[in-house]
Design an enzyme around this catalytic site. Structure first.
Site, PDB file in Angstrom:
ATOM      1  N   ASP A 130      49.970  82.031 -59.798  1.00 33.80           N
ATOM      2  CA  ASP A 130      50.044  80.578 -59.795  1.00 33.80           C
ATOM      3  C   ASP A 130      50.841  80.060 -61.000  1.00 33.80           C
ATOM      4  OD1 ASP A 130      49.390  78.059 -58.930  1.00 33.80           O
ATOM      5  OD2 ASP A 130      47.468  77.988 -59.963  1.00 33.80           O
ATOM      6  N   CYS A 187      40.445  72.877 -33.689  1.00 34.46           N
ATOM      7  CA  CYS A 187      39.586  72.315 -34.742  1.00 34.46           C
ATOM      8  C   CYS A 187      40.372  71.311 -35.606  1.00 34.46           C
ATOM      9  CB  CYS A 187      39.069  73.452 -35.619  1.00 34.46           C
ATOM     10  SG  CYS A 187      38.128  72.906 -37.043  1.00 34.46           S
ATOM     11  N   CYS A 210      44.811  62.810 -52.786  1.00 34.05           N
ATOM     12  CA  CYS A 210      43.865  63.940 -52.828  1.00 34.05           C
ATOM     13  C   CYS A 210      43.038  63.918 -54.125  1.00 34.05           C
ATOM     14  CB  CYS A 210      44.651  65.248 -52.699  1.00 34.05           C
ATOM     15  SG  CYS A 210      43.616  66.711 -52.868  1.00 34.05           S
TER      16      CYS A 210
END
Ligand code: SF4
Ligand code: SF4
Length: 312
Positions: A130, A187, A210
């Site tokens: 990351d 879904c 978010c």
């Protein structure tokens, strides 16, 4: 050693290093996945994360990072621990309950690199947790490590989505893994469950709405938009709602990594205590924890918002 045998040795080295899953992709440029990324940036869905606009060529083509790269190895490390949010205060996202994965994963990746070098000492490798201009999720999909859920995180049937990714780019040719089938089907639980409607369409998250983005990534001087404040629901660091509602996370198996257990059993932070922390106390309390990321000022902005919302 054939390419199949070599790949099998490296896969086993990843499992021996404690990773829960491993996949391999050929190091050729990303095509559609990169176009989607560019489109996401063009729509400003990355908010104020300007670094995501840079190094586009490296994000598209890993040979711009490591000339001669032939393979991209992607690994998953489960961080699920069987605890819940307990007590009054600000909720912390699961991934940040234990030690910082940036301190846990690299040493494990180094063991895979050592296995590569044992086969071919001239092979070059670069490893990332990351940290570099790597589109990790896109590489995870290409390496067959999982499929991308509609909340944009990577999913697997065996460990759901509670896992970290690690990446090794190498000049060693390896056999690519088969892509994994998408098991989201019809879904839409994550899209429906997101409190701020940040999942604007399947696979697309607008970071500007978010809660995770605001409580972890946004700089301390940036004020939460009203949509985020209204739906904060006690989150002081991160937000797990879209993953909590996912059916694939219903039957999780706990991680073997003890460093991901909640530090001191804490999954909820006392907002009053956070607001009175000195810089030194903050540094020592969150040393080696992902919670240090927004710095003291960011954490205190979050704590204030949680308290204000609770008192309204
Ligand atoms: S982390 Fe929370 S706010 Fe962000 S997309 Fe998921 S549910 Fe929505
Ligand atoms: S909640 Fe449903 S749509 Fe969202 S990632 Fe999980 S399976 Fe896919």
């Amino acid at each position: 050693m054939t390419i199949t045998e070599r790949t099998s040795v490296i896969r086993q080295a990843a499992l021996d290093a404690g990773f829960d899953a491993v996949g391999v992709a050929e190091a050729v440029p990303l095509y559609d996945a990169f176009t989607h990324y560019e489109d996401w940036i063009a729509r400003s869905y990355h908010g104020s994360l300007g670094y995501m606009e840079r190094n586009a060529e490296k994000r598209r083509d890993v040979t711009e990072i490591l000339p001669g790269a032939r393979s991209v190895i992607v690994v998953a490390l489960n961080y699920y621990t069987p605890f819940e949010h307990r007590g009054e205060g600000g909720k912390v996202a699961r991934y940040a309950w234990g030690d910082d994965y940036h301190d846990v994963i690299p040493e494990r990746l180094d063991r895979i690199v050592a296995a590569i070098k044992a086969i071919d000492p001239t092979a070059e490798c670069k490893r990332y947790t990351d940290t570099g201009p790597i589109l990790e999720k896109q590489w995870a999909v290409r390496a067959g490590l999982g499929w991308q859920g509609k909340h944009s995180n990577i999913l697997r049937r065996d460990i759901g989505s509670w896992f970290f990714l690690g990446v090794i780019i190498t000049t060693m040719p390896l056999e690519p893994s088969k892509p994994m089938e998408d098991h989201c089907g019809t879904c839409t639980a994550c899209i429906d469950g997101c409190p701020t409607k940040a999942i604007v369409e399947p696979y697309v998250v607008d970071a500007r709405s978010c809660i995770s983005y605001w409580t972890i990534e946004a700089k301390a001087h940036e004020e939460f938009p009203s949509n985020v404040v209204e739906h904060l629901d006690g989150w002081i660091f991160g937000c797990d709602v879209c993953q909590d509602v996912c059916p694939w996370n219903r039957f999780q198996r706990p991680t073997q990594e003890r460093r991901f257990l909640p530090r001191g059993g804490v999954t909820v932070l006392d907002t009053g205590e956070m607001l009175s922390l000195s810089p030194d106390a903050f540094a020592s309390r969150f040393k080696g924890s992902p919670i240090k990321r927004p710095k003291l000022a960011g954490l205190q902005r979050n704590a204030k918002a949680v308290e204000q919302r609770r008192n309204e």
